[in-house]
Design a protein around this motif. Structure first.
Motif, PDB file in Angstrom:
ATOM      1  N   LYS A 168       0.826  -1.209   0.000  1.00  0.00           N
ATOM      2  CA  LYS A 168       0.000   0.000   0.000  1.00  0.00           C
ATOM      3  C   LYS A 168       0.861   1.259   0.000  1.00  0.00           C
ATOM      4  O   LYS A 168       0.552   2.238  -0.702  1.00  0.00           O
ATOM      5  N   ILE A 169       1.932   1.276   0.767  1.00  0.00           N
ATOM      6  CA  ILE A 169       2.786   2.464   0.863  1.00  0.00           C
ATOM      7  C   ILE A 169       3.399   2.811  -0.482  1.00  0.00           C
ATOM      8  O   ILE A 169       3.500   3.985  -0.852  1.00  0.00           O
ATOM      9  N   VAL A 170       3.829   1.798  -1.256  1.00  0.00           N
ATOM     10  CA  VAL A 170       4.494   2.093  -2.532  1.00  0.00           C
ATOM     11  C   VAL A 170       3.528   2.673  -3.561  1.00  0.00           C
ATOM     12  O   VAL A 170       3.964   3.173  -4.601  1.00  0.00           O
ATOM     13  N   GLN A 171       2.237   2.635  -3.285  1.00  0.00           N
ATOM     14  CA  GLN A 171       1.265   3.249  -4.188  1.00  0.00           C
ATOM     15  C   GLN A 171       1.178   4.762  -4.002  1.00  0.00           C
ATOM     16  O   GLN A 171       0.540   5.454  -4.788  1.00  0.00           O
ATOM     17  N   SER A 172       1.835   5.296  -2.949  1.00  0.00           N
ATOM     18  CA  SER A 172       1.724   6.721  -2.644  1.00  0.00           C
ATOM     19  C   SER A 172       2.626   7.559  -3.545  1.00  0.00           C
ATOM     20  O   SER A 172       3.816   7.263  -3.681  1.00  0.00           O
ATOM     21  N   PRO A 173       2.098   8.630  -4.118  1.00  0.00           N
ATOM     22  CA  PRO A 173       2.945   9.530  -4.904  1.00  0.00           C
ATOM     23  C   PRO A 173       3.957  10.289  -4.046  1.00  0.00           C
ATOM     24  O   PRO A 173       4.893  10.880  -4.589  1.00  0.00           O
ATOM     25  N   LEU A 174       3.775  10.275  -2.733  1.00  0.00           N
ATOM     26  CA  LEU A 174       4.724  10.951  -1.842  1.00  0.00           C
ATOM     27  C   LEU A 174       6.012  10.164  -1.656  1.00  0.00           C
ATOM     28  O   LEU A 174       7.031  10.718  -1.244  1.00  0.00           O
ATOM     29  N   LEU A 175       5.980   8.858  -1.947  1.00  0.00           N
ATOM     30  CA  LEU A 175       7.122   7.987  -1.654  1.00  0.00           C
ATOM     31  C   LEU A 175       8.234   8.157  -2.677  1.00  0.00           C
ATOM     32  O   LEU A 175       7.983   8.158  -3.891  1.00  0.00           O
ATOM     33  N   THR A 176       9.456   8.282  -2.180  1.00  0.00           N
ATOM     34  CA  THR A 176      10.621   8.264  -3.066  1.00  0.00           C
ATOM     35  C   THR A 176      11.471   7.008  -2.859  1.00  0.00           C
ATOM     36  O   THR A 176      12.129   6.553  -3.793  1.00  0.00           O
ATOM     37  N   GLN A 177      11.479   6.464  -1.633  1.00  0.00           N
ATOM     38  CA  GLN A 177      12.276   5.273  -1.347  1.00  0.00           C
ATOM     39  C   GLN A 177      11.661   4.526  -0.179  1.00  0.00           C
ATOM     40  O   GLN A 177      11.293   5.128   0.829  1.00  0.00           O
ATOM     41  N   LEU A 178      11.511   3.201  -0.332  1.00  0.00           N
ATOM     42  CA  LEU A 178      11.013   2.362   0.750  1.00  0.00           C
ATOM     43  C   LEU A 178      12.024   1.267   1.054  1.00  0.00           C
ATOM     44  O   LEU A 178      12.454   0.546   0.160  1.00  0.00           O
ATOM     45  N   TRP A 179      12.406   1.187   2.322  1.00  0.00           N
ATOM     46  CA  TRP A 179      13.202   0.070   2.819  1.00  0.00           C
ATOM     47  C   TRP A 179      12.367  -0.729   3.804  1.00  0.00           C
ATOM     48  O   TRP A 179      11.443  -0.197   4.434  1.00  0.00           O
ATOM     49  N   CYS A 180      12.686  -1.997   3.951  1.00  0.00           N
ATOM     50  CA  CYS A 180      12.012  -2.836   4.937  1.00  0.00           C
ATOM     51  C   CYS A 180      13.056  -3.661   5.666  1.00  0.00           C
ATOM     52  O   CYS A 180      13.945  -4.262   5.038  1.00  0.00           O
ATOM     53  N   LEU A 192      -2.336   5.797   2.012  1.00  0.00           N
ATOM     54  CA  LEU A 192      -2.045   5.470   3.403  1.00  0.00           C
ATOM     55  C   LEU A 192      -0.920   6.318   3.980  1.00  0.00           C
ATOM     56  O   LEU A 192      -0.953   6.675   5.166  1.00  0.00           O
ATOM     57  N   LEU A 193       0.082   6.641   3.172  1.00  0.00           N
ATOM     58  CA  LEU A 193       1.298   7.250   3.699  1.00  0.00           C
ATOM     59  C   LEU A 193       1.060   8.572   4.430  1.00  0.00           C
ATOM     60  O   LEU A 193       1.569   8.754   5.551  1.00  0.00           O
ATOM     61  N   PRO A 194       0.314   9.535   3.868  1.00  0.00           N
ATOM     62  CA  PRO A 194       0.109  10.778   4.628  1.00  0.00           C
ATOM     63  C   PRO A 194      -0.657  10.573   5.929  1.00  0.00           C
ATOM     64  O   PRO A 194      -0.439  11.313   6.895  1.00  0.00           O
ATOM     65  N   ALA A 195      -1.516   9.570   5.989  1.00  0.00           N
ATOM     66  CA  ALA A 195      -2.235   9.293   7.239  1.00  0.00           C
ATOM     67  C   ALA A 195      -1.275   8.761   8.297  1.00  0.00           C
ATOM     68  O   ALA A 195      -1.362   9.139   9.476  1.00  0.00           O
ATOM     69  N   LEU A 196      -0.359   7.876   7.898  1.00  0.00           N
ATOM     70  CA  LEU A 196       0.641   7.371   8.838  1.00  0.00           C
ATOM     71  C   LEU A 196       1.525   8.502   9.346  1.00  0.00           C
ATOM     72  O   LEU A 196       1.832   8.589  10.547  1.00  0.00           O
ATOM     73  N   LEU A 197       1.938   9.385   8.451  1.00  0.00           N
ATOM     74  CA  LEU A 197       2.792  10.505   8.844  1.00  0.00           C
ATOM     75  C   LEU A 197       2.054  11.452   9.781  1.00  0.00           C
ATOM     76  O   LEU A 197       2.629  11.933  10.773  1.00  0.00           O
ATOM     77  N   ALA A 198       0.782  11.729   9.493  1.00  0.00           N
ATOM     78  CA  ALA A 198       0.000  12.625  10.355  1.00  0.00           C
ATOM     79  C   ALA A 198      -0.132  12.060  11.761  1.00  0.00           C
ATOM     80  O   ALA A 198      -0.018  12.788  12.753  1.00  0.00           O
ATOM     81  N   SER A 199      -0.353  10.763  11.855  1.00  0.00           N
ATOM     82  CA  SER A 199      -0.424  10.124  13.162  1.00  0.00           C
ATOM     83  C   SER A 199       0.910  10.246  13.895  1.00  0.00           C
ATOM     84  O   SER A 199       0.953  10.590  15.081  1.00  0.00           O
TER      85      SER A 199
END
Length: 422
Positions: A18-30, A304-311
């Protein structure tokens, strides 16, 4: 935005997807990730409980948000360490994570908040615990007080089962230090539901509900597990119930946690029993459930990403989430022997064939890369086979068609996921 997701199970695969679908994302590590997550995120060999390693990686790589998947790093203080480093972290402080780390603590908070829950007692002495269940009678619920990976709960139908559970948990220590004390509760009757709310310490935004299947066998038989399947939304959990849970449980508990000096940020997982007198709290978790998270992410239409960041930043004002009306369903495929000892290292074929079925999404939960590059089983719950469709029955048919497309003789699943709804 650069994001570090912590964990390596089915929940984390769903969150990463879900996170990688966000236009805000530039890099995801796990960290540490798994072969499914590696398809669209960089997996780094840092354990989920290596707090210094995780924070060090985040600082060195300019991570702007850490997202905690499992509960263990939160109870060990991941969010606190991130705060000291100036990095937003989605998840509660160690003090607030006690809502999952101690069932007795949760009960105390519920009582102080006036939230509906089962009558309960805490015991450090197995003799006193056995005396109590003999007075109370069966059915009765025995819970290890600490973290037990979702397996520390016994719903005892007889006194003999209750006494055996006390012996296993407190004397044999089958769940380790988590069983130093037990919480014994009245046995509530009804359907179970899992409800999720995003929290920022003061406010809460309702997410959605799902229904998990804890017992290992069809017809809700056999021992409890971490979850053998889930679907969303459960018909028994109405909009009126959602509003009641927000008003009578989530909001008062947030206020009580703030009053104690441990404001809760992150996702609050409210485990509920839908009784004849209304929803009552079974337990809290301080992270997304697994496999419920997989079912929820398949229905979530919002970014999802902006909601996680807001929290994480402590300000959910203005955040609203949109959900698909189409239901979702997840079937967990586990290794033979689960929830006991399992065989690891067996190759799993047919993953591409399963994923090609319309509406299906395959989530990796307990997999690894074998020496020859093949995906192999590496845990108890190994895969989550999810599906969405305009109706629940069609979603279930698609999910089981995908299960049947797998080539893994060592795997098994329940064949009745969503039986209460269907």
């Amino acid at each position: 935005m650069k994001v570090l997701l912590v964990g390596g199970g089915g929940r984390e695969h769903a969150l990463a997807w879900k996170i990688v679908q966000s236009p805000l994302l530039t890099q995801l590590w796990c960290a540490p990730g798994n072969p499914g997550i590696a398809e669209f995120a960089g997996c780094v060999a840092i354990g989920a409980e290596d707090i210094p390693g995780l924070v060090g990686f985040a600082r060195e790589n300019g991570v702007e948000l850490v997202v905690a998947g499992p509960e263990a790093p939160l109870t060990l203080g991941l969010a606190d360490a991130c705060a000291e480093a100036g990095i937003p972290c989605f998840g509660p402080s160690a003090a607030a994570a006690m809502l999952e780390g101690s069932k007795a603590f949760t009960k105390e908070v519920l009582d102080a908040a006036g939230a509906p829950t089962a009558a309960w007692r805490r015991f450090d002495d197995p003799v006193a615990a056995r005396d109590y269940v003999r007075v109370r009678g069966a059915p009765i619920v025995v819970k290890a007080d600490g973290l037990a990976a979702g397996k520390g709960v016994v719903v005892a139908a007889t006194l003999e089962e209750a006494e055996a559970a006390i012996a296993d948990i407190m004397e044999s220590r089958v769940h380790g230090a988590a069983g130093a004390s037990v919480v014994i509760e009245e046995c509530m009757m009804g359907e179970e539901a899992s409800f999720f709310a995003l929290c920022d310490g003061v406010r809460a935004v309702p997410m959605a509900a799902a229904q998990d299947h804890k017992r290992v066998g069809d017809g809700d038989t056999g021992p409890n597990t971490g979850g053998m399947g889930a679907y969303s939304p459960p018909p028994a959990f109405t909009d009126a119930m959602r509003d009641e849970v927000m008003t009578r449980v989530v909001e008062p508990v947030l206020a009580e946690m703030a009053r104690r000096g441990s404001p809760f940020r992150g996702v609050l997982f409210v485990g509920l029993m839908l009784t004849a007198t209304g929803p009552r709290v079974i337990e809290f978790n301080v992270r997304f459930g697994d496999p419920e998270c997989q079912a929820l992410m398949m229905r979530l239409k919002s970014d999802l990403l902006p909601a996680l960041l807001a929290s994480a930043r402590g300000d959910l004002s203005g955040v609203e989430l949109e959900w698909s009306a189409d239901p979702s369903l997840v079937v967990v495929v586990a290794a033979r022997g689960y929830p006991g000892a399992v065989t690891k290292g067996e190759p799993i074929g047919g993953l591409e064939k399963a994923a090609a079925i319309p509406g299906v999404r395959v989530f990796h939960a307990g997999t690894a890369q074998g020496a020859d590059g093949a995906v192999v089983a590496s845990g108890g719950r190994v895969l989550g086979i999810g599906a969405t469709a305009p109706d629940l029955r069609t979603a279930r048919e698609a999910a089981y068609a995908a299960v049947d497309a797998l080539d893994w003789p060592g795997g098994f699943c329940r064949r009745d996921i969503a039986h209460r709804a269907l």
